[in-house]
Design a protein around this motif. Sequence first.
Motif, PDB file in Angstrom:
ATOM      1  N   CYS A   1       0.853  -1.183   0.000  1.00 54.27           N
ATOM      2  CA  CYS A   1       0.000   0.000   0.000  1.00 54.27           C
ATOM      3  C   CYS A   1       0.892   1.238   0.000  1.00 54.27           C
ATOM      4  CB  CYS A   1      -0.915  -0.009   1.226  1.00 54.27           C
ATOM      5  SG  CYS A   1      -1.968   1.445   1.388  1.00 54.27           S
ATOM      6  N   LEU A   2       0.689   2.141  -0.965  1.00 51.78           N
ATOM      7  CA  LEU A   2       1.436   3.398  -1.050  1.00 51.78           C
ATOM      8  C   LEU A   2       0.566   4.522  -0.511  1.00 51.78           C
ATOM      9  CD1 LEU A   2       3.104   3.271  -4.584  1.00 51.78           C
ATOM     10  CD2 LEU A   2       4.289   3.280  -2.395  1.00 51.78           C
ATOM     11  N   LEU A   3       1.056   5.233   0.500  1.00 51.09           N
ATOM     12  CA  LEU A   3       0.277   6.302   1.119  1.00 51.09           C
ATOM     13  C   LEU A   3       1.076   7.597   1.135  1.00 51.09           C
ATOM     14  CD1 LEU A   3      -1.240   4.448   4.224  1.00 51.09           C
ATOM     15  CD2 LEU A   3      -2.354   4.918   2.036  1.00 51.09           C
ATOM     16  N   ASN A   4       0.390   8.683   0.814  1.00 51.73           N
ATOM     17  CA  ASN A   4       0.967  10.023   0.916  1.00 51.73           C
ATOM     18  C   ASN A   4       0.543  10.614   2.254  1.00 51.73           C
ATOM     19  OD1 ASN A   4       1.585  12.734   0.810  1.00 51.73           O
ATOM     20  ND2 ASN A   4       0.944  13.003  -1.303  1.00 51.73           N
ATOM     21  N   PRO A   5       1.435  10.692   3.240  1.00 54.56           N
ATOM     22  CA  PRO A   5       1.021  11.136   4.573  1.00 54.56           C
ATOM     23  C   PRO A   5       0.595  12.605   4.617  1.00 54.56           C
ATOM     24  CG  PRO A   5       3.402  10.938   4.461  1.00 54.56           C
ATOM     25  CD  PRO A   5       2.870  10.379   3.176  1.00 54.56           C
ATOM     26  N   LYS A   6       1.150  13.411   3.732  1.00 54.42           N
ATOM     27  CA  LYS A   6       0.755  14.818   3.699  1.00 54.42           C
ATOM     28  C   LYS A   6      -0.713  14.949   3.298  1.00 54.42           C
ATOM     29  CE  LYS A   6       5.400  16.540   2.646  1.00 54.42           C
ATOM     30  NZ  LYS A   6       6.249  17.259   1.671  1.00 54.42           N
ATOM     31  N   ALA A   7      -1.128  14.129   2.324  1.00 56.24           N
ATOM     32  CA  ALA A   7      -2.530  14.150   1.897  1.00 56.24           C
ATOM     33  C   ALA A   7      -3.443  13.709   3.036  1.00 56.24           C
ATOM     34  CB  ALA A   7      -2.722  13.256   0.676  1.00 56.24           C
ATOM     35  N   ILE A   8      -2.997  12.756   3.828  1.00 57.10           N
ATOM     36  CA  ILE A   8      -3.801  12.283   4.961  1.00 57.10           C
ATOM     37  C   ILE A   8      -3.885  13.359   6.037  1.00 57.10           C
ATOM     38  CG2 ILE A   8      -3.918  10.572   6.820  1.00 57.10           C
ATOM     39  CD1 ILE A   8      -2.620   8.568   4.893  1.00 57.10           C
ATOM     40  N   GLU A   9      -2.772  14.032   6.288  1.00 65.26           N
ATOM     41  CA  GLU A   9      -2.776  15.100   7.300  1.00 65.26           C
ATOM     42  C   GLU A   9      -3.758  16.210   6.925  1.00 65.26           C
ATOM     43  OE1 GLU A   9       0.160  18.448   9.330  1.00 65.26           O
ATOM     44  OE2 GLU A   9       0.784  17.354   7.539  1.00 65.26           O
TER      45      GLU A   9
ATOM     46  N   VAL B   1       3.928   1.560   2.526  1.00 65.50           N
ATOM     47  CA  VAL B   1       5.060   2.415   2.166  1.00 65.50           C
ATOM     48  C   VAL B   1       4.603   3.868   2.186  1.00 65.50           C
ATOM     49  CG1 VAL B   1       6.717   3.021   0.358  1.00 65.50           C
ATOM     50  CG2 VAL B   1       6.134   0.618   0.767  1.00 65.50           C
ATOM     51  N   TRP B   2       5.260   4.670   3.011  1.00 67.96           N
ATOM     52  CA  TRP B   2       4.962   6.096   3.105  1.00 67.96           C
ATOM     53  C   TRP B   2       5.859   6.845   2.133  1.00 67.96           C
ATOM     54  CZ3 TRP B   2       0.786   7.307   5.912  1.00 67.96           C
ATOM     55  CH2 TRP B   2       0.373   6.396   6.897  1.00 67.96           C
ATOM     56  N   THR B   3       5.280   7.715   1.323  1.00 65.02           N
ATOM     57  CA  THR B   3       6.054   8.388   0.274  1.00 65.02           C
ATOM     58  C   THR B   3       6.766   9.636   0.768  1.00 65.02           C
ATOM     59  OG1 THR B   3       4.089   9.641  -0.439  1.00 65.02           O
ATOM     60  CG2 THR B   3       4.521   7.514  -1.524  1.00 65.02           C
ATOM     61  N   ALA B   4       6.586   9.999   2.027  1.00 65.48           N
ATOM     62  CA  ALA B   4       7.264  11.164   2.593  1.00 65.48           C
ATOM     63  C   ALA B   4       7.267  11.044   4.109  1.00 65.48           C
ATOM     64  CB  ALA B   4       6.573  12.460   2.157  1.00 65.48           C
ATOM     65  N   GLU B   5       8.120  11.813   4.747  1.00 64.96           N
ATOM     66  CA  GLU B   5       8.157  11.872   6.205  1.00 64.96           C
ATOM     67  C   GLU B   5       7.082  12.837   6.688  1.00 64.96           C
ATOM     68  OE1 GLU B   5       9.856  10.401   8.525  1.00 64.96           O
ATOM     69  OE2 GLU B   5      11.526   9.388   7.514  1.00 64.96           O
ATOM     70  N   ASN B   6       6.138  12.345   7.439  1.00 66.55           N
ATOM     71  CA  ASN B   6       5.102  13.199   8.000  1.00 66.55           C
ATOM     72  C   ASN B   6       4.451  12.437   9.147  1.00 66.55           C
ATOM     73  OD1 ASN B   6       2.323  14.303   8.396  1.00 66.55           O
ATOM     74  ND2 ASN B   6       2.985  15.748   6.820  1.00 66.55           N
ATOM     75  N   ALA B   7       4.946  12.683  10.340  1.00 62.77           N
ATOM     76  CA  ALA B   7       4.499  11.917  11.503  1.00 62.77           C
ATOM     77  C   ALA B   7       3.021  12.131  11.788  1.00 62.77           C
ATOM     78  CB  ALA B   7       5.340  12.292  12.725  1.00 62.77           C
ATOM     79  N   MET B   8       2.515  13.332  11.550  1.00 66.03           N
ATOM     80  CA  MET B   8       1.116  13.621  11.871  1.00 66.03           C
ATOM     81  C   MET B   8       0.175  12.838  10.960  1.00 66.03           C
ATOM     82  SD  MET B   8       1.085  17.701  12.774  1.00 66.03           S
ATOM     83  CE  MET B   8      -0.670  17.601  13.132  1.00 66.03           C
ATOM     84  N   GLY B   9       0.468  12.803   9.674  1.00 65.70           N
ATOM     85  CA  GLY B   9      -0.375  12.055   8.743  1.00 65.70           C
ATOM     86  C   GLY B   9      -0.340  10.573   9.019  1.00 65.70           C
ATOM     87  N   ARG B  10       0.839  10.080   9.307  1.00 66.93           N
ATOM     88  CA  ARG B  10       1.003   8.653   9.603  1.00 66.93           C
ATOM     89  C   ARG B  10       0.224   8.278  10.866  1.00 66.93           C
ATOM     90  NH1 ARG B  10       6.729   6.459  11.790  1.00 66.93           N
ATOM     91  NH2 ARG B  10       6.120   4.336  12.344  1.00 66.93           N
ATOM     92  N   GLU B  11       0.391   9.068  11.929  1.00 66.73           N
ATOM     93  CA  GLU B  11      -0.294   8.788  13.187  1.00 66.73           C
ATOM     94  C   GLU B  11      -1.803   8.885  13.022  1.00 66.73           C
ATOM     95  OE1 GLU B  11       0.161   7.821  17.381  1.00 66.73           O
ATOM     96  OE2 GLU B  11       1.487   7.776  15.628  1.00 66.73           O
ATOM     97  N   ARG B  12      -2.250   9.852  12.260  1.00 67.41           N
ATOM     98  CA  ARG B  12      -3.688  10.031  12.051  1.00 67.41           C
ATOM     99  C   ARG B  12      -4.288   8.816  11.342  1.00 67.41           C
ATOM    100  NH1 ARG B  12      -6.735  14.793   8.500  1.00 67.41           N
ATOM    101  NH2 ARG B  12      -8.697  14.697   9.663  1.00 67.41           N
ATOM    102  N   PHE B  13      -3.561   8.294  10.375  1.00 65.37           N
ATOM    103  CA  PHE B  13      -4.044   7.128   9.641  1.00 65.37           C
ATOM    104  C   PHE B  13      -4.167   5.912  10.553  1.00 65.37           C
ATOM    105  CE2 PHE B  13      -2.882   3.182   7.369  1.00 65.37           C
ATOM    106  CZ  PHE B  13      -3.948   3.092   6.498  1.00 65.37           C
ATOM    107  N   TRP B  14      -3.087   5.584  11.279  1.00 70.84           N
ATOM    108  CA  TRP B  14      -3.117   4.376  12.099  1.00 70.84           C
ATOM    109  C   TRP B  14      -4.135   4.480  13.233  1.00 70.84           C
ATOM    110  CZ3 TRP B  14      -1.741   0.460   9.674  1.00 70.84           C
ATOM    111  CH2 TRP B  14      -0.572   0.372   8.925  1.00 70.84           C
ATOM    112  N   ASN B  15      -4.311   5.672  13.779  1.00 67.93           N
ATOM    113  CA  ASN B  15      -5.330   5.852  14.824  1.00 67.93           C
ATOM    114  C   ASN B  15      -6.723   5.564  14.270  1.00 67.93           C
ATOM    115  OD1 ASN B  15      -3.503   6.528  16.810  1.00 67.93           O
ATOM    116  ND2 ASN B  15      -3.697   8.735  16.518  1.00 67.93           N
TER     117      ASN B  15
END
Length: 365
Positions: free
Chosen positions: A168-176, A209-223
């Motif tokens: 799975c490819l995820l853009n964390p900025k888009a999620i944030e 696979v996260w396409t960029a470093e973005n802790a907030m987007g990543r955390e928001r997704f998993w939560n």
Amino acid sequence: MAFLSQLSKNLLRVPEARRYPDITAFGFWCRRANLQSMETSYADASVRLGRGLCLHIAPGNVPINFAFSYAFGLLAGCSNLVRLPSKPFPQVDLVCREIAALLPQYPEIAARTAMVRYPASDEITAHWSRLADARIIWGGDGTVEALKALPSSPRCVDVCFADRYSLCLLNPKAIEQAAEQTVESLAEQFYNDTYLMDQNACSSPQLVVWTAENAMGRERFWNAVFRVAKQQYVLQDAVSVDKYTQLLSDILRRDVVYSVWKRENILYGVELSALPEDVTELRGKSGYFYEYMLQDWAELEQIVTEKYQTVTYFGLDAGEIRRFVIEHRLRGIDRIVPVGKALDIGIVWDGYDLVRTLSRQIEAV
């Protein structure tokens, strides 16, 4: 098409079937409107006939695949002998019951349909292999190799769905930046891709696979994923122990494991410090995911082999991903679909056009 569309109506009306999302998905797939939509892809096709008898060896760990396999054979014009999973599944029994009830209304299809179950037997399978004009084989690499070794007729066509791996490819900025409703929907779709089949389906992502470093987007997704899973997923005791054992085992892999985390026993994550060549050996189940922060797209080029099947994505452009696959001539990745579509099986699967593969063209000049 009439038979399958009626089967769809019958399955979607059965109250018992509503307990099984995979049956609902199959019933929805073979409704008339979807069949007619697929038919347009063959509007300009040459005159074709089914190859003859198609032997289907269904997988033992995905209950409803036998029904899709049978439908592919029907739509290609074949007679179909389907070996059902030896492991008992209520979904298999229910769908077979509805097929059996419907067949008397379609005697032509009844005459070329057989659903069978027997213990593992090379002798029995070899008998049918010698008579088959086509074989659809689902299973792990060892199962496929063993069945392909059985004698078959010289013109028998084999379609093998061996062991595959998906990510799975995820853009964390888009999620944030996404609205709360969008993120909740994304989590629900990700849940459907993974937890519904306990990640047993080849198209269920094992690696995020996260396409960029973005802790907030990543955390928001998993939560959000955790909230959905905690509400809907029933975790068996044995599975819980297996997941925890796997987590401890992964912790010992200091060469590639950067960190591990968990949300109760429902959701486990293992962050990788690098993508090892044997990443396809890293497989989770029942809510156990590996994840990696992509530094350069060239890293994917180094690991993608013929084992890779599906890429699900969010916040990215499918066309760009496809261009990357084509330009770098990657040996794997046959499907690029949005998150939530991983299990949406189609006539084109694993790179095969099944209607054309299971039929022959009649040419006249």
